[in-house]
Design a protein around this motif. Structure first.
Motif, PDB file in Angstrom:
ATOM      1  N   LEU A  27      10.515 -19.998  16.524  1.00 21.42           N
ATOM      2  CA  LEU A  27      11.014 -19.215  17.662  1.00 21.42           C
ATOM      3  C   LEU A  27       9.922 -18.318  18.247  1.00 21.42           C
ATOM      4  N   PHE A  28       9.136 -17.695  17.367  1.00 19.81           N
ATOM      5  CA  PHE A  28       8.036 -16.854  17.831  1.00 19.81           C
ATOM      6  C   PHE A  28       7.023 -17.679  18.623  1.00 19.81           C
ATOM      7  N   SER A  29       6.719 -18.871  18.148  1.00 21.23           N
ATOM      8  CA  SER A  29       5.762 -19.735  18.845  1.00 21.23           C
ATOM      9  C   SER A  29       6.283 -20.161  20.204  1.00 21.23           C
ATOM     10  N   LEU A  30       7.555 -20.489  20.287  1.00 17.65           N
ATOM     11  CA  LEU A  30       8.144 -20.884  21.564  1.00 17.65           C
ATOM     12  C   LEU A  30       8.131 -19.738  22.568  1.00 17.65           C
ATOM     13  N   VAL A  31       8.493 -18.546  22.124  1.00 14.86           N
ATOM     14  CA  VAL A  31       8.480 -17.382  23.013  1.00 14.86           C
ATOM     15  C   VAL A  31       7.055 -17.080  23.463  1.00 14.86           C
ATOM     16  N   TYR A  32       6.102 -17.153  22.536  1.00 10.83           N
ATOM     17  CA  TYR A  32       4.696 -16.915  22.843  1.00 10.83           C
ATOM     18  C   TYR A  32       4.188 -17.930  23.868  1.00 10.83           C
ATOM     19  N   PHE A  33       4.581 -19.179  23.703  1.00 11.45           N
ATOM     20  CA  PHE A  33       4.180 -20.232  24.635  1.00 11.45           C
ATOM     21  C   PHE A  33       4.746 -19.990  26.027  1.00 11.45           C
ATOM     22  N   VAL A  34       6.010 -19.652  26.121  1.00 13.34           N
ATOM     23  CA  VAL A  34       6.654 -19.436  27.422  1.00 13.34           C
ATOM     24  C   VAL A  34       6.008 -18.262  28.152  1.00 13.34           C
ATOM     25  N   ILE A  35       5.768 -17.170  27.448  1.00 15.94           N
ATOM     26  CA  ILE A  35       5.141 -16.006  28.067  1.00 15.94           C
ATOM     27  C   ILE A  35       3.724 -16.352  28.524  1.00 15.94           C
ATOM     28  N   SER A  36       2.964 -17.041  27.683  1.00 14.64           N
ATOM     29  CA  SER A  36       1.596 -17.422  28.037  1.00 14.64           C
ATOM     30  C   SER A  36       1.579 -18.353  29.238  1.00 14.64           C
ATOM     31  N   TYR A  37       2.456 -19.327  29.251  1.00 11.27           N
ATOM     32  CA  TYR A  37       2.514 -20.286  30.349  1.00 11.27           C
ATOM     33  C   TYR A  37       2.809 -19.586  31.667  1.00 11.27           C
ATOM     34  N   ARG A  38       3.763 -18.687  31.654  1.00  9.19           N
ATOM     35  CA  ARG A  38       4.119 -17.978  32.889  1.00  9.19           C
ATOM     36  C   ARG A  38       2.983 -17.081  33.370  1.00  9.19           C
ATOM     37  N   LEU A  39       2.317 -16.401  32.444  1.00 11.28           N
ATOM     38  CA  LEU A  39       1.204 -15.537  32.839  1.00 11.28           C
ATOM     39  C   LEU A  39       0.049 -16.335  33.415  1.00 11.28           C
ATOM     40  N   VAL A  40      -0.287 -17.449  32.791  1.00 11.53           N
ATOM     41  CA  VAL A  40      -1.376 -18.281  33.303  1.00 11.53           C
ATOM     42  C   VAL A  40      -1.016 -18.857  34.660  1.00 11.53           C
ATOM     43  N   TYR A  41       0.190 -19.334  34.815  1.00 15.29           N
ATOM     44  CA  TYR A  41       0.629 -19.906  36.090  1.00 15.29           C
ATOM     45  C   TYR A  41       0.593 -18.856  37.201  1.00 15.29           C
ATOM     46  N   LYS A  42       0.960 -17.624  36.872  1.00 18.10           N
ATOM     47  CA  LYS A  42       0.990 -16.554  37.863  1.00 18.10           C
ATOM     48  C   LYS A  42      -0.419 -16.061  38.199  1.00 18.10           C
ATOM     49  N   LYS A  43      -1.265 -15.882  37.201  1.00 18.49           N
ATOM     50  CA  LYS A  43      -2.584 -15.288  37.400  1.00 18.49           C
ATOM     51  C   LYS A  43      -3.666 -16.284  37.811  1.00 18.49           C
ATOM     52  N   ALA A  44      -3.465 -17.560  37.579  1.00 19.91           N
ATOM     53  CA  ALA A  44      -4.510 -18.551  37.862  1.00 19.91           C
ATOM     54  C   ALA A  44      -4.869 -18.594  39.344  1.00 19.91           C
ATOM     55  N   SER A  45      -3.890 -18.552  40.201  1.00 14.91           N
ATOM     56  CA  SER A  45      -4.170 -18.623  41.636  1.00 14.91           C
ATOM     57  C   SER A  45      -4.861 -17.361  42.146  1.00 14.91           C
ATOM     58  N   GLN A  46      -4.674 -16.244  41.479  1.00 13.70           N
ATOM     59  CA  GLN A  46      -5.326 -14.998  41.875  1.00 13.70           C
ATOM     60  C   GLN A  46      -6.748 -14.909  41.333  1.00 13.70           C
TER      61      GLN A  46
END
Length: 52
Positions: A27-46
Motif C-alpha cells: 500500500l505504501f508503494s502504491l501511494v508513493y507511486f501515485v504521488i510521484s506520478y502526479r508530481l512528475v506529470y504536473k512539473k515536467a511541462s514547467q
C-alpha cells in the motif's frame, strides 16, 4: 525522502506478521507511486522544454 527513510526506520522496531508487513509495504508503494506520478506529470511541462 526523509519521510520515506523515517517510515522504513520505524518498521525496524515494529514486530508484525509477514502478511501484515507485506500488505503495508504494498500500500505504501502504491501511494508513493501515485504521488510521484502526479508530481512528475504536473512539473515536467514547467521544467523541461523540447526544442523544435
Amino acid at each position: 525522502m526523509s519521510l520515506t527513510y523515517g517510515i522504513c526506520f520505524a518498521f525496524i522496531y515494529l514486530h508484525m506478521s509477514t502478511y501484515v508487513f507485506g500488505t503495508i509495504m504494498t500500500l505504501f508503494s502504491l501511494v508513493y507511486f501515485v504521488i510521484s506520478y502526479r508530481l512528475v506529470y504536473k512539473k515536467a511541462s514547467q521544467t523541461f522544454r523540447l526544442r523544435r
